[in-house]
Design an enzyme around this catalytic site. Structure first.
Site, PDB file in Angstrom:
ATOM      1  N   ARG A  51      -5.449 -12.829   1.954  1.00  0.00           N
ATOM      2  CA  ARG A  51      -4.358 -12.761   0.994  1.00  0.00           C
ATOM      3  C   ARG A  51      -3.008 -13.103   1.620  1.00  0.00           C
ATOM      4  NH1 ARG A  51      -5.099  -7.814  -3.047  1.00  0.00           N
ATOM      5  NH2 ARG A  51      -4.507  -9.468  -4.463  1.00  0.00           N
ATOM      6  N   LYS A  79      -7.560  11.967  -9.348  1.00  0.00           N
ATOM      7  CA  LYS A  79      -8.692  11.412  -8.608  1.00  0.00           C
ATOM      8  C   LYS A  79      -9.619  12.554  -8.193  1.00  0.00           C
ATOM      9  CE  LYS A  79      -9.210   7.876  -5.000  1.00  0.00           C
ATOM     10  NZ  LYS A  79      -8.436   7.108  -3.985  1.00  0.00           N
ATOM     11  N   GLU A 104      -0.293  -7.132   1.262  1.00  0.00           N
ATOM     12  CA  GLU A 104      -0.588  -7.757   2.550  1.00  0.00           C
ATOM     13  C   GLU A 104       0.374  -8.895   2.885  1.00  0.00           C
ATOM     14  OE1 GLU A 104      -4.296  -5.811   1.026  1.00  0.00           O
ATOM     15  OE2 GLU A 104      -2.833  -7.218   0.171  1.00  0.00           O
TER      16      GLU A 104
END
Length: 639
Positions: free
Chosen positions: A396, A282, A368
Site C-alpha cells: 500500500r 468489541k 501505511e
C-alpha cells in the site's frame, strides 16, 4: 440453536418476530464462541457486530442491495445469516474463508482484508446504479472507526458526498479500536462523542426521535434534521461528517437491534448518502474478550471456550518475538531509534518498545502511506525510524518507499512481519509480493534472515544504514532452529559445500531466508545420490553480493528457492546478474505461483507449490542430470 438453524438466508431472518431477536442474537454469540474457540479466527470483531449485522439483513435486500464490509474480518455473522453455518473448517482448506468470499456466496460482493477501501467500492457501485437507472437500490458500506484513519476512506467520502441523489448508507461501526485502540485526531473526535456527559441522554433522544419519525415524505427530513440538531447541541457543536455535506444519524447504540434497525430504515428511505454512527463493543457478550485489554480477542488461535485461555505450545519462539526483543535492545543502545506502526502495535511486536520508550513510538492508524513518508521526515530530522508492518501492507505504500524514502536516500528501516505464505487469512494476507516490488527500488537494501540469530544480526545491520531505506522481512509463526554457516562467501553464508564428501560442484542452491532449512535438506538428499550441492544464504538479497556470480561460474546449474512470488523476485535478480556477466548457466527459480491463493495452512500451500525437500530434490536432480553427465539414481550408469 434452534432459531439460528432455521435461518438459511436473509428472507428467513426477515420473518423472525421482533420479540425473538434477542434469542437469535444470543444463539449467534454462543455459536461464535463455541466454533471460533476451536478453529481460531476473528472472534472479538464478530461478537461486536451481532445486532448490527442482524439489523442490516432485516432492512436491506442482499444481494440486490449489497452489504459491503471494510476489511472483512467482521463478516462471520453475515456468513451465518446467508446460509453458511458450517464453521468446522473455518480458515482451513476446503472450509469457509475468514473473510468475505465471492466464491462462497452471492452475498459477498467484495473480498479483501485491506482496510479503508469499502467506501470507494460503495461510491463506484452507487454511480453504476445511477447510470443503469437503478434508483430503488441502496449500497451499504460498513466501516470501522479504525479504518476511517486511512486516507483512502476520506478520498471516497469526498466523492460520495457529491452524489446527493445516490443511495449510499455508510455504517460507522465505532468501537474505539482497529486491532488496538484507534489512534489520532479522528479517534479523539469520535471518543468525544462516546464519552461526553450527555451521551446517554443523546441515545435516549435518538431512540425517541427514531420511534416518532415517519417512514416517508417531507416530514422525514424534518425528523432527521431535528434529530441531527438535537444530537449536535447535546454533544458537540460541529460534526465533521456534516461538514463534508453528508447526512449524519447517531450516535446509535449498536447493541440495541431495534434501534439500529429503525435508524437503518430511515437512512435507506432518505434517498441520498447517509452516515449511521453505531457505538459497539468489541467482544460483546463474552467476558474473556471484553476484559482482554490488548485487542479484545481480535484474532485468536484455539482457546478454551469457558475461560478464554490460549491453548499454546510451551517453548515456541515466534519470529515477531525475536524482532521485538532485539529492537528493545537497540533502543537502549541508540537514542535516535524510534518505532512506527500502522494500528498494529501488538501484532507487529512493538508493544515492548512502546513500554520501554513511550516517547519514541508512533502509531499513525491504518495509514501505511503516511507512515512511510512520516518516517522519511523523522529520518531527515536526524532519527532512525523502524516501521513495522505486515508484508502484505507494504504494497500500500510502495510509492512512498520509492519516491519519498529512497529518492531522498533516507535511513528508514521497514520490518515486514508475516512475509511469504501466511495461509489462514487467504489471498490478501499472503506477504508474497514484497521481494518483487522492492527489487525495483533504487538504492534500497533488503535482508531476509533464515533464523533467529540472523534476524538479530540483520536488523542491526539495517539500522546502521543511514543513506538508504532498508527492509528486513520474516515470516509468521515459529522460528526454525538456527542453521550455522560452514563458511562465508563475501557477505554470504555457506550452509553446505558441494565438495564435502568428495562430490563435484554440480548445483549452486541459493536459499532465501527461511527456505534455508528446506534447501539444506534438499542438498543432503541429493548428496546421497552423488550430486554435489553448495547451499548459500545471501543474507542481503538486494543488492546481491558480486561474489555470487563468481561462485556460480563453477557450477553446472544454479537454482533459487524463495518464499515469494516468482516474478521479479530473487530468482529473477540472480538470473539477471548471471546474464549481465555473460555466464551461460541454466537457472531454475522456485517460489510461489503468481496467483491469488486460497486459504490453507502454510505447510499445505508450500506442498502444493512443490516447495518441499522431496519435490525440490526430485526436480533439481532431473535438472542436474540434463546438464551434466550424471545419471538419475534409477538409471544405469553409462560405461
Amino acid at each position: 440453536m434452534a432459531l439460528l438453524e432455521s435461518i438459511g438466508n436473509p428472507d428467513d431472518l426477515k420473518k423472525v418476530s421482533e420479540n425473538k431477536i434477542p434469542q437469535l442474537t444470543q444463539e449467534i454469540r454462543d455459536f461464535l464462541v463455541s466454533e471460533v474457540s476451536r478453529t481460531g479466527g476473528h472472534l472479538g470483531p464478530n461478537l461486536g457486530v451481532v445486532e448490527l449485522t442482524v439489523a442490516l439483513h432485516r432492512v436491506f435486500d442482499s444481494p440486490r442491495e449489497p452489504i459491503l464490509f471494510d476489511t472483512g474480518h467482521q463478516s462471520y455473522v453475515h456468513k451465518m445469516l446467508t446460509g453458511r453455518q458450517d464453521f468446522s473448517k473455518l480458515r482451513k482448506a476446503g472450509g469457509l474463508s475468514g473473510y468475505p468470499s465471492r466464491a462462497e456466496s452471492e452475498h459477498d460482493f467484495i473480498e479483501n482484508s485491506h482496510a479503508s477501501t469499502v467506501l470507494s467500492y460503495a461510491d463506484g457501485l452507487a454511480k453504476a446504479n445511477e447510470v443503469r437507472g437503478r434508483s430503488d437500490r441502496t449500497v451499504v458500506a460498513v466501516i470501522g472507526d479504525g479504518a476511517l484513519t486511512g486516507g483512502m476512506a476520506w478520498e471516497a467520502l469526498n466523492n460520495i458526498a457529491e452524489g446527493r441523489d445516490r443511495r449510499v448508507v455508510i455504517v460507522v461501526n465505532d468501537n474505539g479500536r482497529s486491532y488496538s485502540p484507534t489512534m489520532g485526531g479522528l479517534a479523539d473526535h469520535l471518543a468525544t462523542l462516546r464519552m461526553a456527559p450527555g451521551y446517554e441522554q443523546a441515545l435516549d433522544l435518538a431512540k425517541v426521535a427514531l420511534n416518532r419519525a415517519p417512514v416517508v415524505g417531507p416530514p422525514l427530513y424534518e425528523a432527521l434534521h431535528g434529530l441531527k440538531k438535537g444530537l449536535k447541541d447535546a454533544i458537540q457543536p460541529q460534526m465533521m461528517f456534516e461538514d463534508l455535506g453528508l447526512k449524519y444519524l447517531g450516535p446509535i447504540n449498536g447493541h440495541d437491534e431495534q434501534m439500529v434497525e429503525k435508524a437503518l430504515r430511515r437512512a435507506r428511505d432518505f434517498g441520498g448518502p447517509v452516515i449511521v454512527h453505531c457505538i459497539t463493543q468489541k467482544g460483546k457478550g463474552y467476558a474473556p474478550a471484553e476484559n482482554h485489554d490488548e485487542d479484545q480477542f481480535h484474532s485468536i488461535g484455539a482457546i478454551d471456550a469457558e475461560t478464554g485461555e490460549v491453548k499454546s505450545t510451551p517453548g515456541v519462539v515466534k519470529w515477531t518475538k525475536v524482532f521485538s526483543e532485539e529492537l528493545v535492545k537497540l533502543g537502549a543502545e541508540r537514542e535516535d531509534i524510534v518505532a512506527m506502526t500502522a494500528a498494529m502495535l501488538h501484532p507487529t511486536g512493538l508493544a515492548a518498545f512502546a513500554e520501554a520508550y513511550p516517547e519514541r513510538i508512533y502509531d499513525v492508524g491504518i495509514a501505511e502511506q503516511h507512515a512511510a513518508t512520516s518516517a522519511t521526515g523523522l529520518a531527515m530530522g536526524g532519527l532512525h525510524p523502524v516501521v513495522a508492518l505486515y508484508a502484505t501492507f507494504l504494497n500500500r505504500c510502495f510509492d512512498q518507499v520509492l519516491m519519498d524514502a529512497a529518492l531522498h536516500k533516507q535511513g528508514v528501516t521497514f520490518c515486514l512481519d508475516r512475509a511469504g505464505i501466511t495461509g489462514d487469512d487467504g489471498a490478501s494476507h499472503n506477504g508474497m509480493w514484497d521481494l518483487s516490488i522492492m527489487n525495483v527500488v533504487p538504492e534500497l537494501r533488503l535482508a531476509v534472515p533464515r533464523d533467529a540469530t540472523r534476524l538479530r544480526e540483520e536488523l542491526r545491520e539495517a539500522v546502521a544504514v543511514d543513506d538508504a531505506p532498508t527492509v528486513v522481512r520474516y515470516p509468521k509463526g515459529e522460528v526454525s532452529p538456527d542453521i550455522p554457516a560452514v563458511g562465508t562467501l563475501g557477505s554470504m553464508d555457506v550452509l553446505r559445500r558441494a565438495t564435502d564428501g568428495g562430490h563435484s560442484e554440480d548445483l549452486l542452491l541459493v536459499a532465501v531466508g527461511p527456505m534455508a532449512e528446506t534447501c539444506c535438506e534438499v542438498a543432503d538428499r541429493m548428496a546421497d545420490q552423488g550430486i554435489g550441492v553448495t547451499v548459500v544464504d545471501p543474507r542481503w538479497v538486494k543488492p546481491l553480493d558480486d561474489a555470487l556470480v563468481g561462485e556460480a561460474a563453477k557450477y553446472s546449474v544454479v537454482a533459487v528457492v524463495e518464499d515469494n512470488g516468482r516474478v521479479g523476485a530473487v530468482g529473477d535478480a540472480v538470473a539477471r546478474a548471471l546474464r549481465d556477466a555473460d555466464l551461460d548457466i541454466p537457472v531454475r527459480t522456485f517460489g510461489i505461483d503468481q496467483k491469488f491463493l486460497d486459504h490453507a495452512k502454510r505447510a499445505a500451500i508450500l506442498a502444493d507449490m512443490g516447495l518441499t525437500p522431496q519435490e525440490l530434490a526430485r526436480k533439481l536432480t532431473e535438472t542436474v542430470s540434463r546438464h551434466t553427465e550424471k545419471p538419475l539414481e534409477d538409471e544405469p550408469a553409462q560405461s
